[in-house]
Design a protein around this motif. Structure first.
Motif, PDB file in Angstrom:
ATOM      1  N   LYS A 124       0.836  -1.209   0.000  1.00 46.11           N
ATOM      2  CA  LYS A 124       0.000   0.000   0.000  1.00 46.11           C
ATOM      3  C   LYS A 124       0.871   1.259   0.000  1.00 46.11           C
ATOM      4  O   LYS A 124       0.588   2.221  -0.722  1.00 46.11           O
ATOM      5  CB  LYS A 124      -0.910  -0.018   1.234  1.00 46.11           C
ATOM      6  CG  LYS A 124      -1.943   1.084   1.229  1.00 46.11           C
ATOM      7  CD  LYS A 124      -2.832   1.003   2.455  1.00 46.11           C
ATOM      8  CE  LYS A 124      -3.849   2.133   2.448  1.00 46.11           C
ATOM      9  NZ  LYS A 124      -4.682   2.140   3.659  1.00 46.11           N
ATOM     10  N   GLN A 127       2.304   1.796  -3.489  1.00 44.30           N
ATOM     11  CA  GLN A 127       1.285   2.299  -4.417  1.00 44.30           C
ATOM     12  C   GLN A 127       1.006   3.780  -4.167  1.00 44.30           C
ATOM     13  O   GLN A 127       0.872   4.566  -5.113  1.00 44.30           O
ATOM     14  CB  GLN A 127       0.005   1.476  -4.271  1.00 44.30           C
ATOM     15  CG  GLN A 127       0.130   0.076  -4.833  1.00 44.30           C
ATOM     16  CD  GLN A 127      -1.045  -0.814  -4.495  1.00 44.30           C
ATOM     17  OE1 GLN A 127      -1.788  -0.537  -3.546  1.00 44.30           O
ATOM     18  NE2 GLN A 127      -1.210  -1.895  -5.242  1.00 44.30           N
ATOM     19  N   GLU A 128       0.888   4.158  -2.891  1.00 43.69           N
ATOM     20  CA  GLU A 128       0.650   5.570  -2.558  1.00 43.69           C
ATOM     21  C   GLU A 128       1.799   6.449  -3.047  1.00 43.69           C
ATOM     22  O   GLU A 128       1.586   7.548  -3.550  1.00 43.69           O
ATOM     23  CB  GLU A 128       0.488   5.722  -1.045  1.00 43.69           C
ATOM     24  CG  GLU A 128      -0.847   5.228  -0.523  1.00 43.69           C
ATOM     25  CD  GLU A 128      -0.917   5.233   1.003  1.00 43.69           C
ATOM     26  OE1 GLU A 128       0.100   5.617   1.640  1.00 43.69           O
ATOM     27  OE2 GLU A 128      -1.966   4.856   1.552  1.00 43.69           O
ATOM     28  N   GLU A 131       1.492   7.046  -6.733  1.00 40.99           N
ATOM     29  CA  GLU A 131       0.431   8.017  -7.013  1.00 40.99           C
ATOM     30  C   GLU A 131       0.920   9.451  -6.766  1.00 40.99           C
ATOM     31  O   GLU A 131       0.644  10.355  -7.541  1.00 40.99           O
ATOM     32  CB  GLU A 131      -0.801   7.724  -6.145  1.00 40.99           C
ATOM     33  CG  GLU A 131      -1.579   6.491  -6.561  1.00 40.99           C
ATOM     34  CD  GLU A 131      -2.068   6.576  -7.987  1.00 40.99           C
ATOM     35  OE1 GLU A 131      -2.550   7.654  -8.406  1.00 40.99           O
ATOM     36  OE2 GLU A 131      -1.955   5.563  -8.704  1.00 40.99           O
TER      37      GLU A 131
END
Length: 203
Positions: A124, A127-128, A131
């Motif tokens: 997670k 992925q953050e 982004e």
């Protein structure tokens, strides 16, 4: 012969006897002294929990003192001596490469309360991070069209530079040929049958 053997042999007729009470007393005294010594010394606490290694949130200043003159005296404090001063470890490092090695090293990181282990990132978190990087446009970013235009412009500039180099070479060759061309007197050339330089026709 028997007398000589007795002289060389070991005398085991005497056996030393130990006083158990005396040695027990010595042992008790030694234990007592060790216990007092341990009480005086600093108690050993639990192992220190250090934070995982993290990236620096500041720029390392390696260039602010470049090209500057500094008077160094042997009695000056460490922070005013020649080289790079580390306020955490209170030491001076003589050049930038060694300074970077020092601030990235184990001793400095331990003084900051960090271990040399990096925190394992979860899926997670990765992925953050992706982004965030997608959203953040660097200053002066450009599109694919801008990139194509820049490539074409660069190619045109390169072609122009090549053409100018060819022109300069041609001019140099002409100048060299003009310097090497011998000066012939026209009357002598006429007598020899030359109408002009480089001509083989007879007048």
């Amino acid at each position: 012969m028997a007398a000589s053997n007795n002289g060389l042999g070991v005398d085991n007729t005497f056996r030393k006897k130990f006083d158990r009470e005396e040695y027990l007393e010595r042992a008790r005294e030694r234990e007592k002294q060790e216990a007092e010594g341990r009480g005086k010394s600093k108690a050993k606490g639990p192992p220190v929990q250090r934070k995982p290694l993290k990236h620096r949130d500041y720029e390392v200043d390696l260039e602010s003192r470049l090209g500057k003159t500094q008077v160094v005296t042997p009695v000056a404090p460490l922070s005013q001596q020649a080289g790079y001063y580390c306020s955490v470890c209170e030491c001076v490092v003589k050049d930038s490469a060694n300074y970077l090695d020092h601030i990235n090293g184990k001793k400095h990181q331990r003084a900051l309360g960090m271990s040399m282990r990096v925190e394992r990132a979860s899926l997670k978190q990765v992925q953050e991070r992706f982004e965030q990087l997608k959203k953040r446009k660097p200053p002066g970013s450009f599109s694919e069209q801008d990139l194509d235009e820049r490539i074409i412009k660069q190619q045109e500039e390169e072609e122009e530079r090549k053409r100018q180099r060819r022109e300069r070479k041609k001019e140099k060759k002409k100048e060299k040929a003009a310097e090497e061309e011998p000066e012939i007197d026209p009357d002598v050339a006429a007598m020899m049958g030359f109408g002009g330089f480089g001509s083989s026709k007879k007048s």
